[in-house]
Design an enzyme around this catalytic site. Structure first.
Site, short mmCIF file in Angstrom:
data_model
loop_
_atom_site.label_atom_id
_atom_site.label_comp_id
_atom_site.label_asym_id
_atom_site.label_seq_id
_atom_site.Cartn_x
_atom_site.Cartn_y
_atom_site.Cartn_z
N GLY A 327 10.98 -6.20 63.57
CA GLY A 327 11.00 -7.56 63.09
C GLY A 327 10.04 -7.60 62.00
N PRO A 329 6.47 -8.62 59.66
CG PRO A 329 5.22 -7.54 58.11
CD PRO A 329 6.45 -8.19 58.22
CD GLU A 541 23.09 -28.21 52.79
OE1 GLU A 541 23.87 -27.36 53.72
OE2 GLU A 541 22.61 -27.81 51.81
CG ASP A 615 27.20 -23.20 49.17
OD1 ASP A 615 26.75 -22.66 50.02
OD2 ASP A 615 27.11 -24.50 49.03
#
Length: 723
Positions: A327, A329, A541, A615
């Site tokens: 992952g 830092p 949204e 999108d």
């Protein structure tokens, strides 16, 4: 435990109960005490690791003469303290020999060959001292073969081969001629090294009739050490979790000022507790958020290790023995290891590849790797955490003059990782920012065979992380959701830094921390969305939410607004079973935000077309791949691997893509017009709260809800949910 006299009449190995009789341990300690008394009598002093005398001050020093005379006149019955580290090694060495029937007699009457593993480099020198003083017959001259003195040997001698594992000669190919000469003379030979198989001469190991290793100190062994130092045994015992964490260097420090046996135990507890991560302050794994599958894995390990310590599970039954954490830092890989150790209530042994490489020369790096694995084995059950694992190169990518150097390091690391059955109780967790640089052999079954990526925390997890760092005393009644929304895309380490700086600001101004203090630190000059833009983004949204929910496309997890815009978090399966129907539903869901703006505001903004992950970009890519890649479009069963700039030149492609996107847009428009009250309700909810959970959307978008019921939806209080 059987009671024994201070002067054993016979040497037995193990009593009928299966515990050490410790007759030999007491004999070794008595021998060391006599050596100390002789030094006092001679008016000399020695340090804790060396019996070679140092002259006292000049005889003209009258005060010194008084002290020396007092030591000479000390009664025979007075207790003479044995150095604590030597006493501990004497007990461990005696117990290792006791476990081998007849070995103590053979060392004094015959010529056995013994290989002794100290496991830790710090124990090599004190083992040498105790071996010289206690193992062989009185007046036997002990010669160290590692110094090349085999020609001096006679039947009146005994031989040691002491290797700390650091020098370039610490390998099986070295010293075999010297061992051959010693074997010809037929004297007792004891090889001493942290890892005899890898560090002592090959011929010594081939001829060794006894291969022994130093055991760990238990409660009775520690009591013997205390008795040797202060003259009597303690009445209390040290916590068993701390007992496993005692290093040889802890003993002289703890016992230096102790005046009684129990005071020795108390001082030792204080010293060891200070380095016990699992007893220190900080959260357990159960309290941490944002780790996903890593947390699930860790809780299973913690449960198994607790059962292993209790004797309810064998090491062979534990399936989680190694983990590679990857992952970016700041996502909390090191914090995960600390919390895991705390949940499992086992020691945490930490190291890093950078720490290994800081050693001098290749031999020092190899020894550093061996040492940390030995330390973990000595403290088992424990967690061994290795940071910056990508610092060990992938052998397939090594080039040039460093190939041999790095290959030896990688090979040793792989060998130690593969010896999982040789290190029972040691769970290895390694961390990396670059999993692609890890040698594939590291991830092989039986090594770090589970890899879990820790991503940046989502909004809910980030809100909980903020609450953790704030504690329950700071802003106890305030929701941390605004902080999480402002810090979207940041890590737990960032959240901790924001809280720390906000506390500093409030402290310097002589007041309590406020939400504004935190938001100022998080935003660093960024401004929140203006009201008009916030309203538009909320509707955008909400459009995604309504269409994806209506078409059953994926699982809508949450909606959020942040300083740079908004996000609809949608989870869906993208595999070979996806059909054209699913893809077309995805196109309509992607374009729904832009269409929602057109419906509510009369025109769309350019926000749906910003960047390669926008999108419009995603929708166009899907429409293009339907035609050219997946064989589901106008061109039929065909797959062309063409770049976007080249694909536009394919005759007929652009009209096909445009038409497909037009139909998806009209489909989204039809759904949003039919469910316009729901669109407005979700938009209003998101605009006011900044965050809408899946459960809240389910309530708003529930089938059968009337228009009036939909329009009356108001934000639901979620303070407790995210604090």
């Amino acid at each position: 435990m059987l009671a024994v006299s201070s002067m054993p009449s016979a040497i037995s190995s193990i009593d009928q109960e299966g515990a050490f009789s410790d007759q030999l341990s007491r004999a070794f300690l008595q021998q060391l005490a006599q050596e100390e008394r002789r030094r006092f009598k001679a008016g000399h002093r020695a340090n804790s690791h060396d019996f070679d005398a140092e002259p006292m001050l000049d005889e003209a020093d009258a005060v010194e003469q008084i002290v020396v005379q007092d030591e000479i006149n000390r009664p025979e019955s007075a207790h003479v303290p044995v150095p604590a580290d030597l006493a501990a090694v004497a007990v461990m060495l005696a117990r290792a020999i006791e476990a081998e029937p007849g070995l103590v007699r053979r060392l004094r009457r015959e010529a056995p060959v013994v290989a002794l593993a100290t496991h830790l480099i710090d124990l090599v020198e004190p083992v040498r001292v105790v071996a010289e003083k206690c193992l062989f017959r009185p007046n036997t001259k002990v010669i160290d073969l590692a110094n090349g003195r085999a020609r001096e040997l006679s039947r009146r001698h005994a031989a040691l081969f002491v290797c700390d594992g650091i020098s370039r000669d610490a390998r099986p190919e070295k010293g075999n001629e010297i061992i051959g000469a010693a074997l010809h003379v037929r004297v007792p030979i004891v090889g001493i090294a942290p890892d005899p198989k890898r560090q002592l001469p090959r011929d010594l190991m081939r001829s060794a009739e006894h291969r022994i290793g130093l055991p760990s100190l238990d409660q009775t062994g520690l009591a013997l050490v205390v008795e040797a130092v202060v003259g009597s045994r303690p009445l209390r015992q040290i916590d068993r979790d701390l007992l496993r964490m005692i290093d040889i260097a802890d003993l002289p420090v703890a016992f230096r000022r102790a005046t009684s046996p129990d005071a020795c135990i108390e001082a030792l507890e204080r010293i060891v507790t200070a380095k016990a991560d699992f007893l220190a302050e900080g959260p357990a794994l159960e309290e941490l958020d944002g780790y996903g599958p890593a947390k699930t894995w860790g809780l299973a390990v913690a449960s198994d290790l607790q059962a292993y310590r209790a004797g309810c599970l064998t090491w062979a039954q534990i399936d989680h023995r190694g983990l590679l954490l990857s992952g970016p830092p700041g996502v909390g890989k090191t914090s995960f290891a600390r919390a895991l150790a705390k949940s499992a209530r086992v020691p945490l042994v930490t190291t890093s590849v950078a720490e290994w490489n800081a050693a001098d020369y290749l031999s020092g790096t190899l020894q550093a790797i061996r040492k940390v694995f030995a330390q973990a084995q000595a403290q088992a059950p424990c967690i061994l955490f290795i940071d910056e694992l990508d610092g060990i190169s992938d052998r397939a990518q090594i080039r040039g003059e460093h190939v041999q150097y790095w290959t030896q390091i990688v090979n040793l690391f792989l060998e130690l990782l593969a010896g999982v059955d040789e290190r029972p109780g040691v769970v290895v967790v390694a961390a990396t920012n670059h999993p692609g640089k890890i040698d594939p052999a590291v991830k092989r079954a039986g090594r770090l065979d589970r890899e879990i990526a820790i991503g940046k925390p989502d909004t809910t997890a980030l809100a909980q992380i903020f609450r953790h760092h704030l504690g329950r005393e700071i802003l106890p009644d305030a929701s941390t959701l605004p902080l999480a929304l402002a810090a979207r895309g940041m890590t737990g380490a960032d959240a901790e830094a924001f809280v720390r700086r906000a506390k500093g600001t409030a402290r310097r101004n002589g007041r309590a921390v406020t939400l504004d203090d935190l938001l100022v630190e998080i935003r660093q000059g960024r401004r929140p969305l203006p009201a008009a833009v916030r309203h538009r983004v909320a509707i955008h949204e909400a459009g995604h939410a309504v269409v994806s929910r209506t078409l059953g496309h994926g699982t809508l997890m949450d909606l959020s607004l942040h300083d740079d815009g908004g996000q609809a978090l949608l989870e869906f399966t993208d595999d070979g079973a996806v059909t054209l129907t699913v893809l077309e539903a995805g196109l309509a869901s992607l374009l729904a935000g832009r269409i929602a703006e057109e419906i509510e505001f009369g025109a769309a903004s350019i926000g749906a077309g910003f960047g390669p992950d926008s999108d419009l970009a995603l929708a166009t890519g899907i429409a293009r791949d339907i035609e050219l890649k997946w064989g589901l479009g106008h061109f039929g069963n065909i797959s062309l691997d063409a770049a976007a700039s080249e694909a536009i030149m394919v005759t007929g492609l652009l009209p096909a893509v445009v038409e497909r996107l037009r139909r998806a847009s009209e489909r989204a428009r039809s759904i949003l017009m039919e469910h316009r009250p729901a669109l407005q309700a979700v938009g209003r909810l998101l605009e006011e709260a900044g965050y809408v959970t899946r459960a809240e959307m389910d309530r708003v978008l529930a089938p059968g809800k009337t228009r009036a019921e939909t329009e009356q939806v108001v934000p639901v209080a979620r303070d407790e949910e995210v604090q």
